[in-house]
Design an enzyme around this catalytic site. Structure first.
Site, mmCIF file in Angstrom:
data_model
loop_
_atom_site.group_PDB
_atom_site.id
_atom_site.type_symbol
_atom_site.label_atom_id
_atom_site.label_comp_id
_atom_site.label_asym_id
_atom_site.label_seq_id
_atom_site.Cartn_x
_atom_site.Cartn_y
_atom_site.Cartn_z
ATOM 1 N N ASN A 49 -1.857 -0.071 -2.706
ATOM 2 C CA ASN A 49 -3.121 -0.401 -3.583
ATOM 3 C C ASN A 49 -2.508 -0.593 -4.872
ATOM 4 O OD1 ASN A 49 -2.449 2.441 -3.232
ATOM 5 N ND2 ASN A 49 -4.649 3.045 -3.593
ATOM 6 N N ILE A 50 -3.271 -1.203 -5.862
ATOM 7 C CA ILE A 50 -3.029 -1.701 -7.094
ATOM 8 C C ILE A 50 -4.180 -1.561 -7.883
ATOM 9 C CG2 ILE A 50 -2.235 -3.470 -8.668
ATOM 10 C CD1 ILE A 50 -0.331 -4.288 -6.284
ATOM 11 N N GLU A 51 -4.556 -0.852 -8.759
ATOM 12 C CA GLU A 51 -5.837 -0.742 -9.415
ATOM 13 C C GLU A 51 -5.830 -1.342 -10.625
ATOM 14 O OE1 GLU A 51 -6.388 3.630 -9.401
ATOM 15 O OE2 GLU A 51 -7.262 3.306 -7.221
ATOM 16 N N TYR A 55 -11.292 -1.991 -13.071
ATOM 17 C CA TYR A 55 -11.915 -1.660 -11.757
ATOM 18 C C TYR A 55 -12.030 -2.375 -10.585
ATOM 19 C CZ TYR A 55 -12.788 3.141 -13.797
ATOM 20 O OH TYR A 55 -12.627 4.303 -14.327
ATOM 21 N N GLU A 62 -3.978 -2.657 2.307
ATOM 22 C CA GLU A 62 -3.562 -3.563 3.620
ATOM 23 C C GLU A 62 -3.788 -4.995 3.113
ATOM 24 O OE1 GLU A 62 -5.485 -0.950 2.985
ATOM 25 O OE2 GLU A 62 -6.599 -0.090 4.469
ATOM 26 N N CYS A 107 -10.793 0.219 4.704
ATOM 27 C CA CYS A 107 -12.102 -0.041 3.893
ATOM 28 C C CYS A 107 -12.602 -1.074 4.832
ATOM 29 C CB CYS A 107 -11.997 -0.276 2.628
ATOM 30 S SG CYS A 107 -11.726 -2.012 2.087
ATOM 31 N N CYS A 110 -11.301 -4.745 3.966
ATOM 32 C CA CYS A 110 -9.753 -5.065 4.394
ATOM 33 C C CYS A 110 -10.031 -5.238 5.986
ATOM 34 C CB CYS A 110 -8.919 -3.880 4.345
ATOM 35 S SG CYS A 110 -8.331 -3.711 2.704
HETATM 36 N N1 THU Z 1 -7.660 1.876 -0.688
HETATM 37 C C1 THU Z 1 -6.870 1.398 -0.149
HETATM 38 O O1 THU Z 1 -5.718 0.849 -0.534
HETATM 39 N N2 THU Z 1 -7.114 0.945 1.373
HETATM 40 C C2 THU Z 1 -8.421 1.280 1.880
HETATM 41 O O2 THU Z 1 -8.720 0.813 2.918
HETATM 42 C C3 THU Z 1 -9.303 2.168 1.222
HETATM 43 C C4 THU Z 1 -9.028 2.498 -0.157
HETATM 44 C C5 THU Z 1 -7.526 2.435 -1.959
HETATM 45 C C6 THU Z 1 -8.434 1.583 -3.081
HETATM 46 C C7 THU Z 1 -8.451 2.514 -4.217
HETATM 47 O O3 THU Z 1 -7.391 2.102 -5.077
HETATM 48 C C8 THU Z 1 -8.026 3.990 -3.666
HETATM 49 O O4 THU Z 1 -7.532 3.604 -2.436
HETATM 50 C C9 THU Z 1 -9.398 4.729 -3.686
HETATM 51 O O5 THU Z 1 -10.525 4.128 -2.984
#
Ligand code: THU
Length: 154
Positions: A49-51, A55, A62, A107, A110
């Protein structure tokens, strides 16, 4: 439901997803997610995951893995392993031994992206706490009655 792959394949995907956790860019949530996607040609694409400070441009692990694969010309996928943990866990002995406190389910967004490129009756999602502790789901179990390309005649 029946599992289609060998134990060692699931374990390898979990191991690769777990190894990715340190590469997540998560200054806002401090929640690391790693994914390892097995393509039908046997290759594996990983993702984190890359934030973002704004936001909403954040991307999940995934989707990073799937989009990496698609952009490399791969569109047929067998399974994906997903793992996640809070930042503080990364410095523990447990993490060094490949053990995570919880499963990290994908989520909804995804799940829908998986739906775009896979057969929900065939594609498998592996949720793991370790190489020895994982669950295998078919996408149709996690995204029942889904909308997909066929609904648009594609
Ligand atoms: N996140 C994922 O990378 N995959 C998911 O299916 C659930 C959430 C990440 C998004 C965010 O960077 C962090 O988890 C908190 O929600």
């Amino acid at each position: 439901m029946d599992r289609k792959l060998k134990d060692e394949v699931y374990r390898d995907l979990v191991k690769k997803a777990t190894a990715m956790l340190v590469r997540s860019y998560v200054p806002y949530s401090a929640f690391h997610v790693g994914a390892a996607l097995m393509c039908k040609d046997g290759s594996i694409e990983t993702g984190v995951n890359i934030e973002n400070s704004s936001y909403s441009p954040a991307i999940c692990a995934e989707r990073t893995a799937i989009f990496k694969a698609v952009s490399e010309g791969k569109r047929e996928f067998e399974a994906i392993a997903v793992v996640g943990c809070k930042e503080e866990h990364l410095s523990t002995e447990e993490y060094k031994n490949g053990i995570l406190p919880d499963y990290c389910p994908p989520c909804g967004v995804c799940r829908q992206v998986m739906r775009e490129f896979t057969d929900p009756l065939d594609f498998e999602i592996i949720l793991a706490k370790s190489e020895d502790d994982y669950k295998v789901y078919k996408l149709c179990e996690l995204l029942p009655e889904s909308f997909g390309p066929e609904n648009l005649g594609v």
